[in-house]
Design a protein around this motif. Sequence first.
Motif, mmCIF file in Angstrom:
data_model
loop_
_atom_site.group_PDB
_atom_site.id
_atom_site.type_symbol
_atom_site.label_atom_id
_atom_site.label_comp_id
_atom_site.label_asym_id
_atom_site.label_seq_id
_atom_site.Cartn_x
_atom_site.Cartn_y
_atom_site.Cartn_z
ATOM 1 N N ALA A 1 1.413 9.558 -6.169
ATOM 2 C CA ALA A 1 2.060 10.741 -5.776
ATOM 3 C C ALA A 1 3.069 11.034 -7.038
ATOM 4 N N ILE A 2 3.963 10.060 -7.249
ATOM 5 C CA ILE A 2 4.875 10.332 -8.486
ATOM 6 C C ILE A 2 4.201 10.760 -9.470
ATOM 7 N N CYS B 1 0.763 -1.052 -0.162
ATOM 8 C CA CYS B 1 0.065 -0.064 0.055
ATOM 9 C C CYS B 1 0.807 1.371 -0.143
ATOM 10 N N LEU B 2 2.043 1.168 0.784
ATOM 11 C CA LEU B 2 2.673 2.369 0.862
ATOM 12 C C LEU B 2 3.461 2.688 -0.502
ATOM 13 N N LYS B 3 3.939 1.711 -1.242
ATOM 14 C CA LYS B 3 4.321 1.715 -2.547
ATOM 15 C C LYS B 3 3.561 2.214 -3.511
ATOM 16 N N ALA B 4 2.185 1.694 -3.476
ATOM 17 C CA ALA B 4 1.198 1.986 -4.479
ATOM 18 C C ALA B 4 0.901 3.706 -4.133
ATOM 19 N N ILE B 5 0.674 3.923 -2.744
ATOM 20 C CA ILE B 5 0.640 5.566 -2.600
ATOM 21 C C ILE B 5 1.608 6.404 -2.949
#
Length: 66
Positions: free
Chosen positions: A53-54, A45-49
């Motif tokens: 943003a990127i 989830c952190l990587k997807a968020i």
Amino acid sequence: MNVQNKTGPSVEVDKEIDANILLSSAQKQQIKARSSEYKAADLSCLKAIAQAAINVELFTIPLYMT
């Protein structure tokens, strides 16, 4: 870090975000009590968020350049 204001002089910015201000003690306890079995899902989830943003930033760069 100096930040140049378009209408005025540059301003010195040396403020860091303090996590203690952003989270209440109850929220900190909930985070610490979270089971480690969710670690893989949390990282995903952190990587997807972060990727979302990127993507937003990369999408807006051409708009600002025109």
